[in-house]
Design an enzyme around this catalytic site. Structure first.
Site, PDB file in Angstrom:
ATOM      1  N   ARG A 128       0.721  -1.685  -0.158  1.00 28.26           N
ATOM      2  CA  ARG A 128      -0.026  -0.020   0.027  1.00 28.26           C
ATOM      3  C   ARG A 128       0.855   1.249  -0.024  1.00 28.26           C
ATOM      4  O   ARG A 128       0.627   2.385  -0.758  1.00 28.26           O
ATOM      5  CB  ARG A 128      -0.876   0.123   1.215  1.00 28.26           C
ATOM      6  N   SER A 160      -7.360   7.177  -0.353  1.00 27.34           N
ATOM      7  CA  SER A 160      -7.206   5.741  -0.399  1.00 27.34           C
ATOM      8  C   SER A 160      -7.945   5.344   0.615  1.00 27.34           C
ATOM      9  O   SER A 160      -8.122   5.558   1.994  1.00 27.34           O
ATOM     10  CB  SER A 160      -5.740   5.447   0.069  1.00 27.34           C
ATOM     11  N   SER A 161      -9.228   4.425   0.214  1.00 27.59           N
ATOM     12  CA  SER A 161     -10.154   4.027   1.170  1.00 27.59           C
ATOM     13  C   SER A 161      -9.474   2.906   2.356  1.00 27.59           C
ATOM     14  O   SER A 161      -8.536   2.611   2.350  1.00 27.59           O
ATOM     15  CB  SER A 161     -11.339   3.230   0.316  1.00 27.59           C
ATOM     16  N   GLN A 162     -10.480   2.677   3.222  1.00 29.96           N
ATOM     17  CA  GLN A 162     -10.051   1.813   4.432  1.00 29.96           C
ATOM     18  C   GLN A 162      -9.851   0.605   3.570  1.00 29.96           C
ATOM     19  O   GLN A 162     -10.912  -0.101   3.291  1.00 29.96           O
ATOM     20  CB  GLN A 162     -11.189   2.102   5.498  1.00 29.96           C
TER      21      GLN A 162
END
Length: 328
Positions: free
Chosen positions: A46, A100-102
């Site tokens: 990530r 950036s999503s969970q």
């Protein structure tokens, strides 16, 4: 030092932090039906997709950067990149336009997309490129994945992040509501931005039987496409809050006045969902009366039907007494 090339200590930290994030996601149970996604989250780093991000502070936002001269700041940035939390990645005039999503929410959505080997997937809302990388890893073929975003700076950054992670799906700059017809037909469409209605262009670019998963009215809608003019499906149980889909003819919406609605309902998450779903059809007092009468219905009782030029939300039954047109 580039954020793409970590020193030895940070590289070790990235590995252990990613493994810890995978354990956190696994504990939620989202992979129970499709454990193949675990391998994707284990493999895709990530931090490559968030070389910097913003955290809220008293007077606005503070940037955390992977190329800071301070090693403690770099470590803080890296640890933050592997928390199970959304990360603000793009601001414009002080407003959040991309994030950036969970990761655990991403994992749940990807599992609910029900991807099969060989599926062609369209992602609406490229963001950092992280979601597209997870899809490309899962499918084992970058060419099966297309991601689209409105802003050239977002798509260019996503393209760079994806390349750093070794993936090269199609990254397109354009209005996501129009889909990407030159890359159709699609077996799956997933949106990572909030909509107020389902774009008809998406259905026209889907194969019969395709699945669409999109945030809508603070929920997650899962649609099955019958043909270019028809689709239907229910909301999932989970709440979902995403940056709105932006583009031509989609201005920001004004808040709904809640005068006359009891304070106990105003901040209730399920009432706010119904309010968002019916804002073009019911006034807040009518929505509250329905919500109270039906026993504060959960999200799974609601659904959406698209039929030709018509599109409506409903409670329990598409042809039942509780149905509301969506204005888009």
């Amino acid at each position: 030092m580039s954020a793409y090339a970590l020193d030895k200590d940070l590289a070790e930290l990235a590995g252990s932090a990613r493994a810890a994030l995978v354990r956190v996601i696994e504990a939620t149970g989202v992979w129970a039906g499709d454990p193949v996604w675990r391998a994707a989250f284990e493999a895709v780093p990530r931090h490559l997709f968030v070389p910097y991000y913003y955290v809220g502070v008293k007077d606005g936002y503070e940037r955390r950067w992977g190329e800071s001269a301070d090693p403690r700041t770099r470590e803080q940035w890296l640890r933050g990149a592997y928390t199970d939390a959304p990360l603000a990645t793009r601001l414009r005039d002080g407003d959040l336009v991309s994030s950036s999503s969970q990761p655990s929410l991403m994992a749940m959505m990807l599992a609910e997309l029900r991807v099969a080997d060989g599926d062609r997937v369209l992602e609406v809302g490229a963001g950092t490129g992280y979601n597209a990388a997870l899809l490309a890893h899962r499918l084992g073929d970058d060419d099966l994945v297309t991601t689209v975003d409105l802003y050239p700076d977002i798509t260019e950054a996503a393209r760079q992040h994806l390349a750093a992670a070794g993936h090269h799906p199609a990254v397109v700059t354009g209005d996501g509501a129009r889909g990407v017809p030159e890359r159709a037909p699609f077996d799956r469409i997933i949106a990572t931005c909030a909509l107020t209605s389902v774009p008809h262009a998406w259905l026209a670019q889907c194969r019969p039987g395709a699945r669409i998963l999109t945030p809508l009215a603070t929920g997650l809608l899962a649609l099955t496409v019958r043909d270019a003019g028809h689709a239907e499906g229910h909301f999932l149980h989970t709440p979902a809050y995403f940056v709105p889909l932006r583009g031509e003819g989609r201005p920001d919406r004004e808040p709904v006045p809640l005068g006359g609605v009891p304070s106990s309902a105003r901040d209730h998450e399920l009432f706010r969902f119904l309010l968002a779903l019916t804002r073009d059809s019911l006034d807040p007092q009518e929505a509250y009366a329905l919500w109270n009468r039906e026993g504060m219905p959960s999200r799974e009782r609601y659904g959406i039907t698209v039929s030709g030029e018509h599109e409506w939300a409903w409670l329990d039954d598409p042809e039942g007494p509780y149905a509301w047109p969506l204005a888009g």
